[in-house]
Design a protein around this motif. Structure first.
Motif, short mmCIF file in Angstrom:
data_model
loop_
_atom_site.label_atom_id
_atom_site.label_comp_id
_atom_site.label_asym_id
_atom_site.label_seq_id
_atom_site.Cartn_x
_atom_site.Cartn_y
_atom_site.Cartn_z
N THR A 1 12.13 -4.72 5.08
CA THR A 1 11.03 -3.94 4.50
C THR A 1 11.22 -2.45 4.77
N LEU A 2 11.61 -2.10 5.98
CA LEU A 2 11.84 -0.69 6.30
C LEU A 2 12.98 -0.12 5.45
N LYS A 3 14.01 -0.92 5.25
CA LYS A 3 15.12 -0.47 4.41
C LYS A 3 14.65 -0.20 2.98
N ALA A 4 13.79 -1.09 2.48
CA ALA A 4 13.27 -0.91 1.12
C ALA A 4 12.40 0.33 1.02
N GLU A 5 11.61 0.58 2.07
CA GLU A 5 10.74 1.76 2.06
C GLU A 5 11.56 3.05 2.17
N ARG A 6 12.60 3.02 2.97
CA ARG A 6 13.48 4.20 3.06
C ARG A 6 14.16 4.46 1.72
N ALA A 7 14.50 3.37 1.02
CA ALA A 7 15.14 3.52 -0.29
C ALA A 7 14.21 4.19 -1.30
N MET A 8 12.89 4.08 -1.05
CA MET A 8 11.91 4.74 -1.90
C MET A 8 11.78 6.23 -1.56
N GLY A 9 12.42 6.62 -0.45
CA GLY A 9 12.33 8.02 -0.02
C GLY A 9 11.28 8.27 1.03
N ILE A 10 10.83 7.21 1.70
CA ILE A 10 9.80 7.34 2.74
C ILE A 10 10.47 7.52 4.09
N LEU B 1 0.84 -1.20 0.00
CA LEU B 1 0.00 0.00 0.00
C LEU B 1 0.87 1.25 0.00
N ALA B 2 1.96 1.22 0.79
CA ALA B 2 2.89 2.35 0.79
C ALA B 2 3.52 2.52 -0.60
N GLN B 3 3.88 1.40 -1.24
CA GLN B 3 4.45 1.44 -2.59
C GLN B 3 3.49 2.11 -3.58
N ALA C 1 3.81 5.91 -5.21
CA ALA C 1 3.92 6.06 -6.66
C ALA C 1 2.84 6.96 -7.23
N LYS C 2 1.69 7.04 -6.54
CA LYS C 2 0.60 7.88 -7.00
C LYS C 2 0.74 9.33 -6.51
N GLY C 3 1.88 9.63 -5.84
CA GLY C 3 2.16 11.02 -5.52
C GLY C 3 1.85 11.47 -4.11
N TYR C 4 1.39 10.56 -3.27
CA TYR C 4 1.15 10.93 -1.87
C TYR C 4 2.48 11.00 -1.12
N TYR C 5 2.53 11.90 -0.13
CA TYR C 5 3.70 11.97 0.75
C TYR C 5 3.45 10.98 1.89
N ILE C 6 4.30 9.97 2.00
CA ILE C 6 4.12 8.89 2.97
C ILE C 6 5.16 9.00 4.08
N THR C 7 4.72 8.87 5.32
CA THR C 7 5.63 8.66 6.45
C THR C 7 5.15 7.42 7.19
N GLY C 8 6.00 6.89 8.07
CA GLY C 8 5.59 5.70 8.80
C GLY C 8 6.40 5.47 10.05
#
Length: 460
Positions: free
Chosen positions: A49-58, A28-30, A34-41
């Motif tokens: 998983t957290l490393k992958a999400e940080r790599a996306m810029g989250i 869902l975060a992915q 990608a649809k342009g929302y600013y995501i934090t968590g």
């Protein structure tokens, strides 16, 4: 069920995820990132998983604190977040809309014109994985939310650019009624989650509601009486699949090769469309493959893409996943946790050229174990040797006064142990060349498979 404003995501910019490291939160975060929302968590433990999400810029906070939600105009949390969680309490007091993960998933499905929702008591993850891989092979570029890890996408979800979405639709506590299905697959309907539904009839009624919500096409197991009963009175186009030639799509000329290799002809109204090579075992997986093929063809996939995808498809994680194969002993792990699933998995295993099949089963929830005790005993007896762990209660308290010993007493030669350490010691001590050891359950019995693997490696 709480009604959610279907337009709640409109005009929102900053979405905050409490428990963003969860397997259901990641896709869902992915998608929303990608649809342009600013995501934090936020989450409690550092994970891949957290490393992958940080790599996306989250941006992600470690630890749950009230200040983490600052600036968010919509907050989502997993069902695993407890009511006394400080961050969740702050969210609920903030005046900002707060959603549970499954509610957000429903809103995400609404953003796609062709959302294929894969439902059924058994086979959802495998079929969703098959369908996703076929669509990718056919360059249909789907978005996907799957209940397990699919190796070809490196996780449980992917973001595509087309109007196609593949979404696993779980009936547990009527979660699938929060989705917006355009095309629905109903694989089968069985007596499960009886602590919530009470009766099989109530489950069928719930699937009927799901079918009624479907806007375009139903793809249904024509051989399953419960599934066909669920769609009675639903005025939508129906495509049936199964083994019977009365279905629109069906398997014919099935050939079980050595090991996990199977071949069959995919038929459509008496015409052979293609010969499919399948590298996941069992009759149930042939049925899953026919369902996925029917859906893929309906969505525009070419026949060549289907053949190529199945040739490469090795299954989702924890679906007859081989974790060790050395010195004549094979160790596999499978998510099967309902009698019908265990029967399918063990029957498939018994068709393979192993000397003996070991079932190492972790019963999941007291209610299911109590209500289906005799069914569990019957299917676990398919194995040559059965070993049980204690029941994993999960969300339940043992008001049923049910224990692993009660199940073990109903299975000839069955033994049970309190810890995975004891189980792995016992299995490794008694396993012989030519044996298959398969761990079964939806809890953490996969840890036992790893222990057995490590002890076998150390022994050799």
């Amino acid at each position: 069920m709480i009604n959610i404003d279907e337009n709640i995501l409109n005009n929102k910019r900053h979405l905050h995820f409490i428990g963003i490291g969860g397997s259901g939160m990641y896709p869902l975060a992915q998608i929303l990132h990608a649809k342009g929302y600013y995501i934090t968590g936020s989450d409690n433990n550092e994970t891949d998983t957290l490393k992958a999400e940080r790599a996306m810029g989250i941006p992600i906070f470690l630890g749950h604190r009230p200040e983490n939600i600052e600036g968010a105009d919509l907050i989502v949390h997993t069902a695993a977040i407890m009511a006394d969680n400080a961050e969740l309490i702050a969210a609920q007091k903030s005046g900002v809309p707060v959603l549970e993960r499954s509610q957000l998933l429903g809103l995400v499905t609404k953003k796609f014109d062709r959302c294929v929702c894969v439902s059924g008591a058994h086979g959802k993850t495998t079929t969703s994985s098959m369908l996703t891989q076929i669509m990718m092979e056919g360059n249909l570029d789907p978005t996907a939310v799957i209940g397990g890890k699919l190796p070809v996408i490196g996780g449980s979800g992917r973001v595509g650019k087309s109007d196609l979405m593949v979404c696993e639709a779980c009936e547990f506590v009527d979660t699938f009624l929060k989705l917006y299905p355009d095309i629905s697959i109903i694989l089968n309907i069985d007596a499960d989650h009886l602590d919530y539904f009470g009766t099989l009839e109530n489950i069928i009624k719930s699937f009927h509601k799901f079918a009624m919500m479907t806007t375009k096409t139903l793809i249904v197991n024509g051989d399953d009486a419960n599934s066909m009963k669920a769609i009675e009175g639903v005025e939508k186009p129906v495509i049936t699949f199964g083994f019977s030639d009365q279905n629109d799509y069906y398997a014919e000329n099935v050939l079980y090769q050595s090991g996990i290799h199977t071949e069959f002809d995919l038929m459509h109204h008496g015409e052979k469309l293609m010969r499919i090579e399948l590298h996941v075992p069992g009759r149930h997986n042939i049925l899953n493959a026919v369902a996925a093929s029917a859906a893929a063809l309906h969505c525009g996939a070419g026949e060549d893409a289907i053949v190529r995808a199945f040739r490469e498809f090795g299954g989702a994680k924890r679906r007859f996943e081989v974790v060790y194969k050395e010195n004549g002993i094979t160790v596999a792990d499978d998510y099967a946790h309902h009698p019908a699933e265990i029967k399918a998995t063990l029957s498939a295993a018994k068709e393979m050229p192993f000397k003996r099949v070991w079932a190492v089963h972790q019963p999941f929830t007291y209610s299911r174990t109590s209500m289906l005790l005799d069914d569990f005993a019957e299917v676990l007896s398919i194995a040559d040797r059965t070993v049980l762990s204690e029941i994993m209660g999960s969300r339940e308290v043992n008001t049923y006064n049910i224990f692993a010993k009660d199940l073990a007493d109903k299975i000839d030669g069955c033994v049970w142990f309190k810890t995975f350490e004891e189980i792995s010691d016992y299995v490794v001590e008694h396993a012989e060349e030519g044996d298959l050891i398969i761990t079964l359950g939806c809890g953490d019995v996969n840890k036992c498979a790893q222990m057995i693997k490590e002890k076998l490696q150390a022994k050799n």
